[in-house]
Design a protein around this motif. Structure first.
Motif, mmCIF file in Angstrom:
data_model
loop_
_atom_site.group_PDB
_atom_site.id
_atom_site.type_symbol
_atom_site.label_atom_id
_atom_site.label_comp_id
_atom_site.label_asym_id
_atom_site.label_seq_id
_atom_site.Cartn_x
_atom_site.Cartn_y
_atom_site.Cartn_z
ATOM 1 N N ASP A 50 -8.779 1.098 1.134
ATOM 2 C CA ASP A 50 -7.768 1.762 0.307
ATOM 3 C C ASP A 50 -6.643 0.764 0.074
ATOM 4 O OD1 ASP A 50 -5.741 3.301 -0.752
ATOM 5 O OD2 ASP A 50 -5.788 4.842 0.784
ATOM 6 N N GLY A 51 -6.507 0.276 -1.168
ATOM 7 C CA GLY A 51 -5.437 -0.655 -1.492
ATOM 8 C C GLY A 51 -4.092 0.043 -1.567
ATOM 9 N N ALA A 52 -3.051 -0.630 -1.094
ATOM 10 C CA ALA A 52 -1.708 -0.049 -1.105
ATOM 11 C C ALA A 52 -1.195 0.065 -2.541
ATOM 12 C CB ALA A 52 -0.757 -0.903 -0.272
ATOM 13 N N THR A 53 -0.688 1.230 -2.887
ATOM 14 C CA THR A 53 -0.271 1.501 -4.261
ATOM 15 C C THR A 53 0.861 0.583 -4.716
ATOM 16 O OG1 THR A 53 -0.886 3.822 -3.955
ATOM 17 C CG2 THR A 53 0.545 3.302 -5.818
ATOM 18 N N LYS A 54 1.818 0.297 -3.840
ATOM 19 C CA LYS A 54 3.019 -0.432 -4.244
ATOM 20 C C LYS A 54 2.961 -1.924 -3.941
ATOM 21 C CE LYS A 54 5.946 3.644 -3.762
ATOM 22 N NZ LYS A 54 7.146 4.230 -3.099
ATOM 23 N N ALA A 55 1.805 -2.427 -3.532
ATOM 24 C CA ALA A 55 1.665 -3.857 -3.232
ATOM 25 C C ALA A 55 0.733 -4.497 -4.262
ATOM 26 C CB ALA A 55 1.123 -4.061 -1.822
ATOM 27 N N LYS A 56 1.165 -5.591 -4.834
ATOM 28 C CA LYS A 56 0.489 -6.239 -5.958
ATOM 29 C C LYS A 56 -0.966 -6.589 -5.640
ATOM 30 C CE LYS A 56 1.125 -10.211 -9.045
ATOM 31 N NZ LYS A 56 1.951 -11.423 -9.304
ATOM 32 N N LYS A 57 -1.857 -6.255 -6.568
ATOM 33 C CA LYS A 57 -3.273 -6.627 -6.523
ATOM 34 C C LYS A 57 -4.006 -6.091 -5.297
ATOM 35 C CE LYS A 57 -4.239 -10.926 -7.670
ATOM 36 N NZ LYS A 57 -4.173 -12.402 -7.720
ATOM 37 N N TYR A 67 -3.875 -13.347 -2.506
ATOM 38 C CA TYR A 67 -3.420 -11.973 -2.268
ATOM 39 C C TYR A 67 -2.279 -11.924 -1.251
ATOM 40 C CZ TYR A 67 -7.848 -11.030 -4.604
ATOM 41 O OH TYR A 67 -8.890 -11.009 -5.506
ATOM 42 N N ILE A 68 -1.323 -12.819 -1.383
ATOM 43 C CA ILE A 68 -0.226 -12.921 -0.418
ATOM 44 C C ILE A 68 0.570 -11.623 -0.316
ATOM 45 C CG2 ILE A 68 1.934 -14.117 0.110
ATOM 46 C CD1 ILE A 68 -0.564 -15.760 0.656
ATOM 47 N N CYS A 69 0.722 -10.932 -1.434
ATOM 48 C CA CYS A 69 1.540 -9.717 -1.438
ATOM 49 C C CYS A 69 0.734 -8.437 -1.256
ATOM 50 C CB CYS A 69 2.320 -9.633 -2.753
ATOM 51 S SG CYS A 69 3.478 -10.986 -3.001
ATOM 52 N N SER A 70 -0.581 -8.566 -1.101
ATOM 53 C CA SER A 70 -1.458 -7.387 -1.076
ATOM 54 C C SER A 70 -1.548 -6.768 0.316
ATOM 55 C CB SER A 70 -2.859 -7.772 -1.563
ATOM 56 O OG SER A 70 -2.810 -8.359 -2.847
ATOM 57 N N LYS A 71 -1.794 -5.462 0.334
ATOM 58 C CA LYS A 71 -1.938 -4.723 1.581
ATOM 59 C C LYS A 71 -2.958 -3.603 1.386
ATOM 60 C CE LYS A 71 2.929 -5.420 2.829
ATOM 61 N NZ LYS A 71 4.219 -4.737 3.120
ATOM 62 N N TYR A 113 0.052 -0.253 11.350
ATOM 63 C CA TYR A 113 -0.982 -1.270 11.537
ATOM 64 C C TYR A 113 -1.875 -1.230 10.314
ATOM 65 C CZ TYR A 113 -3.752 -4.303 14.655
ATOM 66 O OH TYR A 113 -4.387 -5.361 15.232
ATOM 67 N N ILE A 114 -1.834 -2.275 9.478
ATOM 68 C CA ILE A 114 -2.578 -2.280 8.228
ATOM 69 C C ILE A 114 -3.203 -3.649 7.973
ATOM 70 C CG2 ILE A 114 -1.193 -0.478 7.133
ATOM 71 C CD1 ILE A 114 0.306 -2.670 5.637
ATOM 72 N N LEU A 115 -4.028 -3.703 6.950
ATOM 73 C CA LEU A 115 -4.619 -4.941 6.476
ATOM 74 C C LEU A 115 -3.609 -5.628 5.567
ATOM 75 C CD1 LEU A 115 -7.329 -6.604 6.217
ATOM 76 C CD2 LEU A 115 -7.785 -5.213 4.184
ATOM 77 N N LYS A 116 -3.323 -6.908 5.848
ATOM 78 C CA LYS A 116 -2.332 -7.646 5.066
ATOM 79 C C LYS A 116 -2.948 -8.897 4.465
ATOM 80 C CE LYS A 116 1.376 -6.186 8.189
ATOM 81 N NZ LYS A 116 2.404 -6.634 9.170
#
Length: 228
Positions: free
Chosen positions: A38-45, A88-92, A161-164
């Protein structure tokens, strides 16, 4: 080889695009790999990030010889993350991997965030869900296994605790024991937060998709089901 799986993903009404991803594989040796993210809605890409990560992890798992084992999965995840992180530096996001190595007592779940794994328990009217994993959420740290709170509290989206993309976080690991006859489910929070979570008796793609649509999910809603 064939695998009895049903994968359904609906874009949430409050989302511009669906950032969930789910896939399952069975290898030549019979080992199974199930992934949901599940990609974070507010984090780019972020949707692209989790999809790329899952696809490259799957490719490595399927094509490496000699065959990789369940114990290798954290290393595969770390290696794949290292290869793609610069894009994907900004992705979560959130990720859950269920691996069945086919050997006795060699099932493992690896997870970060709030995707969940559960088993289905059939009743006269529905398929109840017994969750085997719990979200890495603030509410879980405060309330424990209070399912109503986990689903309905306004702070349930606060995850610790998430995927960064920018930094690798090792997943939590959980030894699992699910018999081959037991149906199970991987789900994003767009599904399991509908309290209480359950599925219809008829475990067909059409029936489940109609049921999910009836929930009118606001968030992306994804399920990956082993129907036995």
């Amino acid at each position: 080889m064939n695998i009895n799986s049903i994968s359904i993903s609906l874009k949430g009404k409050n989302r511009s695009e669906n950032q969930d991803f789910a896939v399952s594989h069975v290898r030549e040796d019979g080992a199974e790999l199930w992934l949901i993210a599940d990609g974070a809605t507010k984090a780019k890409k972020s949707g692209e990030f989790v999809k790329t990560l899952c696809e490259k992890l799957s490719e490595t798992w399927l094509n490496t010889r000699p065959f990789l084992t369940v114990d290798d999965i954290p290393n595969i995840l770390s290696q794949v993350h290292d290869k793609i992180k610069k894009d994907y530096i900004c992705s979560k996001g959130c990720l859950l991997i269920f691996a069945n190595g086919r050997e006795p007592n060699n099932q493992r779940c690896f997870y970060l965030g709030d995707c969940r794994l559960g088993i289905l328990e059939k009743t006269d009217t529905e398929n109840k869900i017994k969750w085997l994993t719990y979200p890495h959420s603030l509410i879980y740290s405060l309330e424990g296994r209070n399912e109503e709170k986990l689903c309905l509290d306004s702070d349930r989206h606060i995850l610790n605790y998430i995927l960064k993309g920018k930094r690798f976080e090792p997943p939590e690991e959980l030894q699992i024991s699910i018999s081959s006859e037991t149906p199970f489910i991987l789900a994003s929070d767009g599904f399991w937060s509908n309290y209480p979570a359950f599925l219809p008796l008829d475990l067909t793609k059409e029936s489940i998709e109609n049921f999910l649509q009836s929930l009118t999910p606001q968030d992306d809603c994804t399920v990956l089901i082993h129907s036995s």
